[in-house]
Design a protein around this motif. Structure first.
Motif, PDB file in Angstrom:
ATOM      1  N   TRP A 164       0.032 -12.271  64.054  1.00 43.29           N
ATOM      2  CA  TRP A 164      -0.200 -12.127  62.616  1.00 43.29           C
ATOM      3  C   TRP A 164      -0.880 -10.788  62.335  1.00 43.29           C
ATOM      4  CZ3 TRP A 164      -2.389 -17.376  60.352  1.00 43.29           C
ATOM      5  CH2 TRP A 164      -1.435 -18.381  60.576  1.00 43.29           C
TER       6      TRP A 164
ATOM      7  N   GLY B 109       3.504 -14.046  54.683  1.00 47.56           N
ATOM      8  CA  GLY B 109       3.627 -12.734  54.046  1.00 47.56           C
ATOM      9  C   GLY B 109       2.540 -12.417  53.029  1.00 47.56           C
TER      10      GLY B 109
ATOM     11  N   THR C 257       2.699 -14.192  59.682  1.00 53.89           N
ATOM     12  CA  THR C 257       4.055 -13.643  59.783  1.00 53.89           C
ATOM     13  C   THR C 257       5.041 -14.707  60.243  1.00 53.89           C
ATOM     14  OG1 THR C 257       3.565 -12.933  62.023  1.00 53.89           O
ATOM     15  CG2 THR C 257       3.272 -11.302  60.274  1.00 53.89           C
TER      16      THR C 257
END
Lengths: 564, 178
Positions: free
Chosen positions: A561, B111, B151
């Protein structure tokens, strides 16, 4: 104080009576702590092996705390005291300064070690080796550590004093030998380490008895790691010294360049202490600038120093072997090295495992951003079992094969088993470390009783590969323990039942080391330079592995991430 | 001279072999590359741990977290009624670490960037997001504001990977990403 000097007939080493007795006692107590640490290792490994899960959680955490303290502090510290006395009094052929102080230090360490262990096994101090506040241990847990540290500080003082004695009594001319220089490095780092330790353990002790209200949790971590990490840097300096010592005795190796090797030790003194930061990279309390500068030992100067030793230690072996005529091809010197000598074999496995596994993993783990992938995972103990165990412990085991006949005047029993032991222990520990790092890369936590999370409100299933790695950790861990147990058996067996060897001549005056004539010195340096192409190939292999593994981890990091 | 014998002081004048210089040079350059790499990643990389942190106390942090939970809870889960809290996209989310749970369950969107505030009510804890594998130390008395952008979608576990006592292994939290 009256004393005598014994010259060992086989090695020519000269032992002063007080120093000899101190070395023996420190080494014997070290082995006893290794035994306790080894027994606790069984509990740790058999519990983390998912197929067995031997102990209940409370006992597991108690045993794990004991394993950390007994191995990382007590086994290594007692052995290091013996190394310090050897590198000063024996190598410089002088009397030990203030043996009474040295004995006081020894007994403080004995009492401190027992006190901390009592606290742990009473069950109220399962706070791990790191004892992060505000988790609180019993007061005598901290007090025992403080006493041990004071004892070690006295040992260092005696070491420094002995260097002065040798200088004043002129038992040598020129500079102190490389091995003594390395031990001096270790002792200097030890003083810094112990003072940092006092800086945090004393307030923590006062807090545990209620005299101080609070110790800040972040501050504790920072100062504690100036003790915790630096103490491992003492070990690095000590075992690198042994890497120079063993080839010098076994095959007559001499450093390629005194200047380079000593310079590398000097870099350790200047920069190693910054590594406290390695443990704080995922902490809230420090800025990124602070982390980058400190974690890299101020731009990787201490890593550079280790890479230099990684070249000069095998280089010295290659040069010595080539001088003996093993000059064919790149690696005849290595093939014909004394692999049947457990001291040499252990030392070389220690060098390779520390370089390729412990060293590379340590630098990657200590990279500011990459640390987030591995912080507090099983990767961390994987890393330090390939530095402190295959590096330091194996080097100490190896040098013991030389010390038993000279210092204890006993022949090693069962020479065949002695030959096998360093391979069994060194290779099994290296594989264990590797699969531990593998499990850590998959995220498995360190210091964790149950990777199945029984009793948690949710479920999380680790990948199958993680269970496989943990199973392999168990399997190879048990083989490592057998290898370590074999060493204890061989050493204790030799001390008790080994054939007694001649004491050699005893004199009441030290025989000084003969001075080198300037002509001999000139011929030693410069003119007999030998190229070391095989070592160049070895270090290039290290560099390629290092670079590849380093960038693979940046690739892993780029896939998680986004964080900012 | 042997490593266990004293060399004459001439050792300081002795020349260093070319291969040794070369290796020292390589080691130095490699060190510099690794050093610059960390700085480069701060400028161009997308995974840097936030520097934003504040001194706090368990009471202060719990009060902020409870307010956040009260305002944003969308449902509760398990028989313990653990609140599932939807963090406003681009907004602040609070995660409490305590003996022995992560509280509450957070719900995020892929996102979107979130400011996740981490702190501990008692001992040290370890925020270990799995299977993503991001690991952050959580320390009592410090509020760490970590900016993160998921993500990937799915159900993620927060394992505690700093030893925090006998129930350590039951300290498992959850994050949903839609």
């Amino acid at each position: 104080m009256a004393t005598t000097y014994r010259t060992c007939p086989s090695s020519g080493l000269q032992f002063e009576a007080h120093a000899e007795k101190l070395m023996r006692w420190n080494a014997v107590v070290a082995v006893l702590w290794l035994l306790v640490g080894g027994i606790t290792a069984i509990g740790v490994i058999m519990t983390r092996w998912p197929a067995f899960k031997l102990l209940p959680p409370d006992q597991f955490y108690t045993i794990l705390t004991a394993h950390g303290i007994d191995m990382l502090i007590l086994w290594i510290l007692f052995f290091e005291m013996a190394v310090l006395y050897f590198a000063s009094s024996t190598l410089l052929r002088c009397r030990l300064a203030a043996p009474k102080v040295a004995w006081t230090g020894f007994w403080l360490m004995v009492v401190g070690g027992i006190m901390t262990n009592v606290a742990i096994f009473q069950g109220e101090s399962s706070v791990m080796f790191t004892s992060y506040v505000p988790m609180q241990a019993a007061p005598h847990f901290y007090l025992g550590l403080i006493l041990t540290a004071v004892g070690a500080l006295l040992g260092c003082t005696v070491f420094f004093g002995t260097l002065v004695v040798a200088k004043r009594d002129k038992t040598y001319t020129g500079s102190i030998p490389m091995v003594t220089f390395g031990a001096l490095t270790a002792a200097i780092i030890a003083v810094f380490t112990i003072l940092s330790g006092a800086g945090i353990l004393v307030p923590t002790f006062l807090w545990s008895v209620g005299l101080i209200k609070e110790v800040d949790a972040q501050l504790y971590r920072m100062v504690w790691w100036a003790l915790g990490h630096s103490s491992q840097q003492i070990n690095v300096a000590a075992h690198v010294s042994i890497w120079y010592l063993i080839p010098a005795i076994v095959i007559g190796a001499k450093p390629l360049s005194e200047k380079v090797s000593r310079g590398a030790f000097l870099l350790y003194i200047l920069f190693l202490q910054l590594a406290s930061a390695h443990h704080l990279l995922s902490d809230p309390g420090m800025s990124a600038e602070w982390k980058v500068l400190n974690t890299s030992y101020f731009m990787y100067f201490a890593v550079m120093a280790s890479m230099i030793h990684g070249f000069t230690v095998p280089g010295a072996i290659e040069a010595a072997q080539r001088r003996k005529g093993f000059t064919n091809g790149l690696f005849e010197w290595l093939r014909k090295a004394p692999w049947g000598n457990p001291a040499f074999a252990g030392m070389f496995i220690s060098l390779v495992s520390f370089g390729f596994l412990g060293g590379i993993s340590g630098v990657v783990l200590g990279t500011e951003q990459i640390n987030m992938l591995m912080h507090n995972t099983f990767y961390v103990p994987g890393h330090f079992h390939t530095t402190v165990v295959t590096g330091t412990t194996l080097a100490f085991m190896a040098v013991t094969y030389l010390l038993v006949p000279t210092l204890f005047r006993r022949k090693m029993i069962m020479p065949k088993l002695c030959q096998i032991q360093p391979y069994l222990f060194g290779i099994a520990m290296s594989i264990t470390g590797l699969v531990m790092m593998g499990a850590g890369t998959l995220g498995v936590s360190r210091r964790h009783w149950d990777m199945a999370f029984s009793g948690a409100p949710f479920q999380y299933e680790w990948p199958g590969a993680a269970y496989l790695m943990m199973g392999m950790t168990g399997f190879f861990g048990v083989i490592t323990i057998i290898g370590g147990g074999l060493w204890i058996f061989l050493v204790v067996g030799s001390l008790l039942f080994g054939e007694k060897l001649e004491a050699g001549s005893v004199s009441d005056k030290p025989t000084p080391i003969p001075a080198e004539t300037p002509a001999a010195a000139a011929s030693h340096h410069g003119s007999d330079h030998v190229g070391v192409p095989g070592t160049v190939v070895l270090v290039l292999a290290l560099l390629v592995s290092f670079v590849l593994y380093y960038f693979v981890n940046w690739k892993y990091l780029s896939e998680v991430w986004l964080l900012s | 001279m042997s490593s266990i014998l004293p060399p004459s002081r001439l050792w300081w004048k002795e020349p260093i072999a070319k291969t040794e210089w070369l290796w020292i040079g390589i080691a130095f350059v490699w060190g510099m590359i690794m050093f610059v790499m960390m700085i480069y990643w701060h400028i161009y990389g997308k995974q840097n741990l936030s520097n934003e942190a504040y001194k706090t106390s368990p009471e202060m942090f719990a009060a902020k977290a409870e307010k956040f939970i009260a305002e944003n809870t969308i449902r509760t889960e398990t028989d313990m009624d653990i609140p599932v809290v939807k963090v406003p996209p681009g907004g602040d989310g609070y995660l409490i670490a305590r003996l022995w749970n992560w509280y509450p369950i957070l719900e995020l969107e892929k996102g979107q960037e979130y400011k996740i505030h981490l702190s501990s009510m008692d001992y040290n804890h370890g925020f270990s997001l799995q299977p993503v594998n991001i690991n952050i130390q959580v320390i009592p008395g410090y509020e760490h504001v970590v900016k993160m952008t998921p993500t990937s979608t799915g159900t993620f576990a927060i394992v505690c990977n700093e030893y925090c006592g006998i129930g350590h292994h039951t300290m498992l939290g959850r994050i949903y990403v839609k």
